[in-house]
Enzyme design. Structure first.
Site, PDB file in Angstrom:
ATOM      1  N   MET A   1       0.862  -1.183   0.000  1.00 45.17           N
ATOM      2  CA  MET A   1       0.000   0.000   0.000  1.00 45.17           C
ATOM      3  C   MET A   1       0.898   1.233   0.000  1.00 45.17           C
ATOM      4  O   MET A   1       1.330   1.668  -1.026  1.00 45.17           O
ATOM      5  CB  MET A   1      -0.920  -0.041   1.218  1.00 45.17           C
ATOM      6  N   CYS A   2       1.236   1.783   1.139  1.00 45.36           N
ATOM      7  CA  CYS A   2       2.147   2.929   1.285  1.00 45.36           C
ATOM      8  C   CYS A   2       1.882   4.033   0.279  1.00 45.36           C
ATOM      9  O   CYS A   2       1.219   3.850  -0.731  1.00 45.36           O
ATOM     10  CB  CYS A   2       3.602   2.485   1.204  1.00 45.36           C
ATOM     11  N   GLY A   3       2.388   5.201   0.551  1.00 45.65           N
ATOM     12  CA  GLY A   3       2.266   6.337  -0.351  1.00 45.65           C
ATOM     13  C   GLY A   3       3.556   7.121  -0.372  1.00 45.65           C
ATOM     14  O   GLY A   3       4.197   7.302   0.670  1.00 45.65           O
TER      15      GLY A   3
ATOM     16  N   ARG B   1      -3.266   5.500   2.968  1.00 43.12           N
ATOM     17  CA  ARG B   1      -2.345   4.526   2.385  1.00 43.12           C
ATOM     18  C   ARG B   1      -1.334   3.987   3.397  1.00 43.12           C
ATOM     19  O   ARG B   1      -0.654   2.995   3.122  1.00 43.12           O
ATOM     20  CB  ARG B   1      -1.586   5.153   1.201  1.00 43.12           C
TER      21      ARG B   1
ATOM     22  N   VAL C   1       4.331   7.739   3.535  1.00 46.75           N
ATOM     23  CA  VAL C   1       3.422   7.258   4.575  1.00 46.75           C
ATOM     24  C   VAL C   1       3.444   5.736   4.497  1.00 46.75           C
ATOM     25  O   VAL C   1       3.354   5.157   3.419  1.00 46.75           O
ATOM     26  CB  VAL C   1       1.997   7.815   4.413  1.00 46.75           C
TER      27      VAL C   1
END
Length: 309
Positions: free
Chosen positions: A1-3, A30, A159
């Site tokens: 996911m992460c951003g 995210r 993030v």
């Protein structure tokens, strides 16, 4: 996911601390576990070091507080022993510190000597780069480290949703490319030949503070540049050498670049104008800092783009 997100200005300093916070906060969904920044101010003659003495979730007790005091004093003693003239020492939190110093020696020696103190981790070292990362969303981290006042020329941020490692600062992005000054990376994806490259880079004398594959990218690129490659050349070579599904952003003292692997499965869009370039995992992050209608571009698979200040 992460951003992931990045911004670079071509016309001088701007409030990049505030702007990166807005970009990252818009992508809180995210990755709510931790937030990190790599911020670049105007280069100076002083060396800036950010380090931590413990993690945010380390249990607090009397022994913990005593250990922090002893380790903090030992870090200062070691800086003095190497000839560093400390100009300012700021305690940002009870475990995170920022030091500005006059120092013309070997940065690897400095980082290694400081990190030999138990529990100490150098987060960044250079003449313009400052890495700040901690648990919580962007607004929480920005408030804790007073990033609204940070003026600079370019920045990247991340993030994180922890999936394969603990929720701690050591597992948070960005990563400094130890021991190379002013190089950092954020990354969304996974390297499938992570252990192969980690062993190869360790044989070259590099050390790693985490089990995160993003740290490999940072050191890989910095080593290529130390051998004479430009940032763009190093990033293009990485598409052949690094396997997996990934999108990453790399920053140096005067440039920002982005690379997507040949499948381009990890999202990223960008906006470019005469004065700035902004890019992020989602368009909502770019719109968080621009108050007018924009057109964005989605880099294609296997593409590398680099912007110089």
């Amino acid at each position: 996911m992460c951003g992931i997100a990045g911004i670079i200005y071509k016309d001088g300093e701007h409030p990049i601390g505030t702007e990166m916070t807005r970009m990252l906060q818009s992508m809180k969904h995210r990755g709510p576990d931790s937030t990190g920044y790599a911020l670049y101010g105007q280069p100076s003659n002083l060396v800036i070091m950010r380090y931590k003495l413990a993690d945010a979730n380390t249990p607090r007790d009397f022994e913990y507080e005593d250990r922090l005091r002893r380790h903090s004093a030992e870090v200062q003693r070691r800086l003095h022993a190497l000839g560093a003239k400390v100009k300012e020492l700021e305690e940002e939190t009870e475990y995170a510190f920022r030091v500005t110093m006059a120092y013309d020696g070997d940065l690897k020696r400095l980082a290694d000597f400081v990190e030999d103190v138990p529990d100490v981790e150098v987060l960044s070292l250079g003449k313009s780069l400052e890495i700040v990362k901690d648990l919580g969303d962007a607004e929480t981290v920005s408030e804790g480290y007073e990033l609204d006042g940070f003026q600079g020329t370019h920045a990247i941020g991340h993030v994180r949703m922890a999936t394969e490692s603990d929720v701690d600062i050591s597992g948070a992005h960005p990563y400094w490319a130890y021991p190379f000054a002013d190089v950092a990376v954020v990354h969304n994806g996974q390297l499938t030949n992570y252990f192969q490259w980690k062993r190869r880079l360790e044989r070259s004398g590099h050390r790693f503070q985490s089990e995160c594959d993003s740290e490999i990218i940072a050191v890989y690129l910095a080593e290529k540049m130390s051998e004479g490659s430009t940032l763009e050349e190093a990033m293009r070579q990485s598409l052949d050498d690094l396997d997996g599904v990934f999108t990453y952003i790399c920053v140096t003292e005067d440039a920002l670049g982005v690379a997507k692997d040949e499948m381009a499965a990890k999202p990223l869009v960008l906006y470019e104008a005469d004065d700035l370039v902004a890019l992020a995992s989602e368009e909502i992050a770019i719109r968080a800092i621009l108050d007018h209608e924009i057109d964005t571009y989605d880099p294609y698979e296997g593409e590398v783009l680099v912007w110089q200040r």
